[in-house]
Design an enzyme around this catalytic site. Structure first.
Site, short mmCIF file in Angstrom:
data_model
loop_
_atom_site.label_atom_id
_atom_site.label_comp_id
_atom_site.label_asym_id
_atom_site.label_seq_id
_atom_site.Cartn_x
_atom_site.Cartn_y
_atom_site.Cartn_z
N ASP A 50 42.88 32.01 34.51
CA ASP A 50 43.02 31.40 35.79
C ASP A 50 42.82 30.03 35.68
OD1 ASP A 50 41.27 33.86 37.85
OD2 ASP A 50 41.19 33.91 35.98
N THR A 121 41.42 39.06 39.55
CA THR A 121 40.82 38.47 38.28
C THR A 121 39.78 39.80 37.51
OG1 THR A 121 40.76 36.37 38.76
CG2 THR A 121 39.04 37.01 37.03
N GLY A 218 43.26 42.87 44.49
CA GLY A 218 44.14 41.82 44.73
C GLY A 218 44.76 41.79 46.04
P1 AMP Z 1 39.98 42.31 46.67
O1 AMP Z 1 40.81 43.08 47.63
O2 AMP Z 1 38.65 42.80 46.43
O3 AMP Z 1 40.75 42.63 45.46
O4 AMP Z 1 39.87 40.85 47.02
C1 AMP Z 1 41.17 40.24 47.36
C2 AMP Z 1 40.84 38.72 47.04
O5 AMP Z 1 39.55 38.32 47.96
C3 AMP Z 1 40.48 38.66 45.75
O6 AMP Z 1 40.84 37.21 45.26
C4 AMP Z 1 38.76 38.51 45.60
O7 AMP Z 1 38.44 37.65 44.56
C5 AMP Z 1 38.83 38.02 47.10
N1 AMP Z 1 37.34 38.65 47.59
C6 AMP Z 1 37.24 39.45 48.17
N2 AMP Z 1 36.07 39.91 48.65
C7 AMP Z 1 35.16 38.87 47.82
C8 AMP Z 1 33.98 38.86 47.71
N3 AMP Z 1 32.95 39.37 48.28
N4 AMP Z 1 33.52 37.89 46.87
C9 AMP Z 1 34.27 37.17 46.15
N5 AMP Z 1 35.73 37.12 46.27
C10 AMP Z 1 36.22 38.26 47.06
MG MG Z 2 42.05 34.10 41.91
#
Ligand code: AMP
Ligand code: MG
Ligand code: MG
Length: 307
Positions: A50, A121, A218
């Protein structure tokens, strides 16, 4: 000669090559095996990939476009980068496009670039490599206008295939690097988070009565599923996404004829002083799908929680 090409096309064309370079950095760090994981918050990881990918992207773009505001997920990165991380060339196909009239005179001070150097990530650290994307979103004023989504591990399980692909979109111009496919008719397939779910996220999905739910990592990867015809909608009734997660995917999706809003149907603003958090969730629909149907079916109680 190059200066006669509108700024917006030059930024997207550079971003395509910069995203490719960042993708190679991400693959190299994984193969070296030293991920250098740091916990930024609850369920929120950062790795050396990252950090390095962001330094490559911000250094390259700020050298070429010094007056553009660039906001990256991993904070400001001002330190020196290896010279082979500095990308100076551009994608020639994008440069050949015709810029819509109203965007031909955009200047650097009107542009904000939102960078998620590695989206997905937590999946990257778990070896779910095809969930990973590099996102570079280009906003003009409040609007997501251009986007680059690079998938560094596309085809990585196929022997002898070319690994990685880069897709771009400009609203009013179209998309490149892939051909969008429609999702199957007569079904409702919804994609959502796999690592940030909660009761409200699940209640929103239940209200939409999907035939199938694809839980993947993602924001970039989920919007790709909409563009590849694998899902009809991306629904995330939670506040965790940030502007750098949605700017590039929104621009590519809208350029292809789809939509991305919060759960109230409002577009997020992408100007330089906007808050970073997408507090009212994400609803994205594939080209040809009825976005308003999803908005109507989400329960009022859930909408009321996401403001
Ligand atoms: P995901 O669909 O969970 O992969 O999330 C999509 C993006 O939003 C990624 O970059 C995640 O890191 C961020 N994200 C979603 N929910 C959260 C959370 N509760 N805390 C931190 N990052 C989040
Ligand atoms: Mg990122
Ligand atoms: Mg992200």
């Amino acid at each position: 000669m190059a200066q006669s090409i509108p700024l917006l096309l030059r930024i997207v064309a550079s971003s395509v090559n910069v995203a490719n370079r960042a993708g190679k950095i991400i693959r190299d760090i994984m193969s070296q095996g030293e991920l250098g994981i740091v916990e930024k918050g609850k369920n929120d990881l950062q790795t050396e990939a990252d950090r390095s990918a962001q330094r490559c992207i911000i250094s390259s773009l700020s050298q070429q476009f010094p007056a553009v505001t660039i906001i990256g997920e991993e904070g400001s990165s001002t330190c020196e980068v290896p010279s082979d991380w500095l990308v100076t060339d551009s994608n020639q196909e994008v440069l050949k496009e015709t810029c819509p009239k109203e965007l031909q005179n955009v200047s650097e001070k009107d542009v904000v670039i939102w960078v998620d150097p590695l989206d997905g990530t937590s999946e990257y650290t778990q070896g779910l490599l095809d969930h990973v994307t590099v996102l570079i979103g280009i906003a003009v004023g409040d609007k997501a206008i251009g986007g680059v989504i690079h998938q560094p591990y596309y085809n990585y399980k196929e022997p002898e295939a070319v690994i990685g692909r880069t897709m771009w979109g400009i609203v009013g111009v179209g998309v490149g690097g892939f051909v969008p496919q429609p999702p199957p008719e007569g079904q409702r397939i919804i994609t959502t988070t796999r690592s940030h779910s909660n009761e409200v996220v699940q209640a929103a999905l239940d209200a939409l009565q999907p035939d199938n739910v694809l839980r993947v990592g993602g924001a970039g990867h989920k919007v790709l599923l909409l563009l590849e015809g694998k899902a009809h909608a991306y629904v995330f009734a939670s506040a965790g996404c940030k502007r750098w997660d949605t700017c590039a995917p929104e621009a590519v999706l809208v350029a292809a004829g789809g939509q991305l809003t919060d759960v109230h149907g409002h577009s997020y603003p992408y100007n330089s002083s906007t808050p970073h958090q997408n507090t009212a969730g994400v609803l994205a629909t594939a080209p040809g799908q009825d976005h308003s149907w999803y908005l109507r079916r989400l329960p009022d109680a859930i909408r009321a929680m996401l403001t």
